[in-house]
Design an enzyme around this catalytic site. Structure first.
Site, short mmCIF file in Angstrom:
data_model
loop_
_atom_site.label_atom_id
_atom_site.label_comp_id
_atom_site.label_asym_id
_atom_site.label_seq_id
_atom_site.Cartn_x
_atom_site.Cartn_y
_atom_site.Cartn_z
N ALA A 114 61.74 62.85 18.29
CA ALA A 114 61.63 61.54 17.63
C ALA A 114 61.28 61.70 16.16
O ALA A 114 60.33 62.40 15.80
CB ALA A 114 60.57 60.70 18.34
N LYS A 165 75.52 59.47 9.10
CA LYS A 165 75.57 60.86 8.65
C LYS A 165 77.02 61.20 8.30
O LYS A 165 77.95 60.56 8.78
CB LYS A 165 75.04 61.79 9.75
CG LYS A 165 73.65 61.38 10.28
CD LYS A 165 72.51 61.85 9.40
CE LYS A 165 71.18 61.22 9.77
NZ LYS A 165 70.60 61.63 11.03
N TYR A 180 62.13 62.83 3.22
CA TYR A 180 62.39 63.20 4.62
C TYR A 180 61.90 64.62 4.90
O TYR A 180 61.11 64.86 5.83
CB TYR A 180 63.88 63.09 4.93
CG TYR A 180 64.30 63.85 6.18
CD1 TYR A 180 63.91 63.42 7.45
CD2 TYR A 180 65.08 65.01 6.09
CE1 TYR A 180 64.27 64.13 8.60
CE2 TYR A 180 65.45 65.72 7.23
CZ TYR A 180 65.04 65.28 8.48
OH TYR A 180 65.40 65.97 9.61
N SER A 181 62.37 65.58 4.10
CA SER A 181 62.02 66.97 4.41
C SER A 181 60.53 67.23 4.18
O SER A 181 59.92 68.05 4.89
CB SER A 181 62.88 67.96 3.61
OG SER A 181 62.82 67.72 2.24
N ALA A 182 59.92 66.48 3.24
CA ALA A 182 58.47 66.63 3.04
C ALA A 182 57.72 66.13 4.27
O ALA A 182 56.72 66.72 4.69
CB ALA A 182 58.03 65.86 1.80
N THR A 197 63.68 71.04 10.90
CA THR A 197 64.92 71.15 10.14
C THR A 197 64.84 72.28 9.12
O THR A 197 63.75 72.59 8.60
CB THR A 197 65.20 69.82 9.41
OG1 THR A 197 66.25 70.01 8.47
CG2 THR A 197 63.99 69.32 8.63
N ASP A 198 65.99 72.84 8.78
CA ASP A 198 66.01 73.87 7.72
C ASP A 198 65.70 73.26 6.34
O ASP A 198 65.39 73.98 5.40
CB ASP A 198 67.37 74.61 7.70
CG ASP A 198 68.57 73.71 7.43
OD1 ASP A 198 68.40 72.48 7.28
OD2 ASP A 198 69.71 74.24 7.38
N GLU A 199 65.75 71.94 6.25
CA GLU A 199 65.51 71.30 4.95
C GLU A 199 64.08 71.51 4.47
O GLU A 199 63.79 71.30 3.29
CB GLU A 199 65.85 69.80 5.01
CG GLU A 199 67.31 69.57 5.33
CD GLU A 199 67.76 68.12 5.18
OE1 GLU A 199 67.22 67.41 4.33
OE2 GLU A 199 68.66 67.72 5.94
N LYS A 236 58.90 66.14 7.34
CA LYS A 236 59.12 67.11 8.42
C LYS A 236 58.26 68.36 8.17
O LYS A 236 57.68 68.92 9.10
CB LYS A 236 60.60 67.49 8.52
CG LYS A 236 61.52 66.37 9.00
CD LYS A 236 61.27 65.90 10.42
CE LYS A 236 61.72 66.90 11.47
NZ LYS A 236 61.62 66.29 12.84
P1 NAD Z 1 68.30 60.25 15.32
O1 NAD Z 1 67.92 59.49 14.10
O2 NAD Z 1 69.69 60.14 15.86
O3 NAD Z 1 67.33 59.86 16.53
C1 NAD Z 1 65.95 59.69 16.36
C2 NAD Z 1 65.40 59.05 17.63
O4 NAD Z 1 63.97 58.89 17.48
C3 NAD Z 1 65.97 57.66 17.90
O5 NAD Z 1 66.30 57.52 19.26
C4 NAD Z 1 64.82 56.73 17.51
O6 NAD Z 1 64.84 55.51 18.24
C5 NAD Z 1 63.61 57.58 17.86
N1 NAD Z 1 62.42 57.19 17.10
C6 NAD Z 1 62.32 56.95 15.77
N2 NAD Z 1 61.07 56.58 15.46
C7 NAD Z 1 60.36 56.60 16.62
C8 NAD Z 1 59.01 56.33 16.94
N3 NAD Z 1 58.12 55.96 16.01
N4 NAD Z 1 58.61 56.46 18.23
C9 NAD Z 1 59.50 56.84 19.19
N5 NAD Z 1 60.80 57.09 18.95
C10 NAD Z 1 61.22 56.98 17.67
O7 NAD Z 1 67.93 61.76 15.00
P2 NAD Z 1 68.66 63.10 15.45
O8 NAD Z 1 69.77 63.38 14.51
O9 NAD Z 1 68.91 63.03 16.89
O10 NAD Z 1 67.51 64.15 15.14
C11 NAD Z 1 66.57 64.53 16.14
C12 NAD Z 1 65.56 65.49 15.51
O11 NAD Z 1 66.26 66.61 14.98
C13 NAD Z 1 64.77 64.89 14.37
O12 NAD Z 1 63.43 65.31 14.48
C14 NAD Z 1 65.42 65.46 13.13
O13 NAD Z 1 64.49 65.57 12.07
C15 NAD Z 1 65.88 66.80 13.62
N6 NAD Z 1 67.05 67.34 12.91
C16 NAD Z 1 68.24 66.67 12.91
C17 NAD Z 1 69.34 67.23 12.24
C18 NAD Z 1 70.69 66.57 12.25
O14 NAD Z 1 71.63 67.13 11.70
N7 NAD Z 1 70.86 65.41 12.86
C19 NAD Z 1 69.20 68.42 11.54
C20 NAD Z 1 67.96 69.06 11.53
C21 NAD Z 1 66.90 68.52 12.24
#
Ligand code: NAD
Length: 351
Positions: free
Chosen positions: A84, A190, A151-153, A127-129, A155
């Site tokens: 999340a 995205k 965002y990356s800060a 994330t790698d960011e 994370k």
């Molecule tokens: P996403 O934005 O598609 O999904 C995020 C989910 O978290 C959603 O279902 C949202 O409803 C839920 N959420 C948000 N705030 C919430 C809260 N306060 N309480 C409960 N649920 C909450 O994100 P994603 O692309 O599936 O990414 C998932 C994870 O992977 C994240 O932590 C992201 O930082 C990390 N990540 C993603 C990528 C990418 O390319 N998408 C790359 C690196 C890291």
């Protein structure tokens, strides 16, 4: 075994849940899943329709910052996989408060509850960011953190909290840091799904700056496989990079999408660069390969072609969600807008 998956209604979390229930991760063959998700604009039950009614899945709508709820949900959990987050860099530039609340406070709330409940393992999906930007070479996990976007800060802050709960309290934690994910069910904010769905509808795509920003592309199925390996066998307190092994500039990526959709560069609108735009990300994945046997399995050409096909065949899934995005509501297409048009409202080709 009970696994708590936070953010399991989002792009990556829902893929992880679907694959775990389908038996893709042998170490979790007997897992029952509690899914905690606030169902923000980024989360949807549509992403979980194939798991609908599965008795092994318990979906709890709720906020990871809600400490009493999180404490309640955490009871009896053996392993937490924490997805999340607020995840879109462009939104964090427009306003960072929700990123700090969810990504930092929410992670701390989960860590405290996991510690109090005696949870055996906490996997934090990062994330790698957090490493910043790199001109040449690749980061390994010893690289210091130098995040550049809000965002990356946020994370990186959550990564440090995870580290502190391990070092201070002995909580069994692992952090994964992955590169850019792509695949089916990704929300068209995205870059890949935004570009594919715009191009499918004859809309121009907004390419940031000179288009020479470089990203490593990781199929969501490979990412989730890596997370499952870390959840099953990752060493406590360790960080594991996860990558796909295909580095492309945004210009090259756009060219591949244009080729797949048989379109040309007249469909590209060059837009002003994103503020603070990191030039290049590149992860060294030697550690997870050597320790846990990770290797990406989806060749990028196949994964990208499959992803484009998925968007072509599943308009009913992505279209309502795309036009419900806050910045697009006023630009929702009517039939007359489906002709070749401008890129429209929204951010640039955000990653
Ligand atoms: P996403 O934005 O598609 O999904 C995020 C989910 O978290 C959603 O279902 C949202 O409803 C839920 N959420 C948000 N705030 C919430 C809260 N306060 N309480 C409960 N649920 C909450 O994100 P994603 O692309 O599936 O990414 C998932 C994870 O992977 C994240 O932590 C992201 O930082 C990390 N990540 C993603 C990528 C990418 O390319 N998408 C790359 C690196 C890291």
């Amino acid at each position: 075994m009970r696994v708590l998956v936070t953010g399991g209604a989002g792009f990556i979390g829902s893929h992880f849940v679907r694959r775990m229930l389908a038996g893709a991760y042998p170490q979790f063959a007997d897992a029952e899943i509690t899914l905690l998700d606030a169902f923000t604009y980024a989360g949807s039950m549509v992403n979980l329709s194939s798991a609908h009614g599965d008795p092994r899945l318990d979906v709890i709508p709720g906020d990871i910052c809600d400490a009493p709820l999180v404490a309640d949900v955490m009871r009896g959990v053996d392993c937490v996989v924490h997805f999340a987050a607020e995840s879109h860099v462009d939104r964090s530039i427009a306003g960072a408060q929700e990123f700090i609340r969810t990504n930092v406070l929410g992670t701390q709330t989960l860590l405290q509850a996991a510690l109090d409940a005696g949870v055996g393992k906490f996997v934090h999906v990062s994330t790698d960011e957090v490493y910043g930007s790199i001109e040449t070479g690749s980061w390994d996990e010893t690289q210091s953190l130098a995040p550049n976007s809000p965002y990356s800060a946020s994370k990186a802050s959550s990564d440090l909290l995870v580290r502190s709960f391990h070092r201070t309290h002995g909580l069994h934690t692992c952090i994964t840091r992955c590169s850019n994910n792509y695949g089916p069910f990704q929300l068209p904010e995205k870059v890949i799904p935004l570009f594919v769905t715009h191009l499918m509808d004859g809309r121009k795509v907004p390419l940031y700056g000179d288009g020479e920003h470089v990203r490593d592309w990781l199929h969501v199925d490979d990412h989730c496989q890596g997370i499952a390996l870390v959840a099953a066998g990752g060493r406590s307190g360790e960080v594991y990079n996860i990558g796909g092994g295909t580095e492309l500039s945004n210009r090259e990526l756009t060219g591949r999408l244009l080729d797949l959709l048989e379109l040309d560069w007249s469909m590209v609108e060059w837009v002003a660069d994103r503020k603070g735009h990191d030039r290049r990300y590149s992860v060294n994945t030697g550690k997870i390969s050597a320790e846990l046997g990770y290797a990406p399995r989806v060749p990028f050409e196949d994964g990208l072609a499959d992803t484009v096909r998925w968007y072509q065949e599943n308009r009913d899934i992505w279209e309502p969600r795309k036009w419900a995005l806050p910045e697009r509501k006023s630009a929702a297409p009517d039939t007359s807008a489906l002709a070749v048009g401008a890129a429209g409202a929204g951010f640039g080709g955000g990653l």
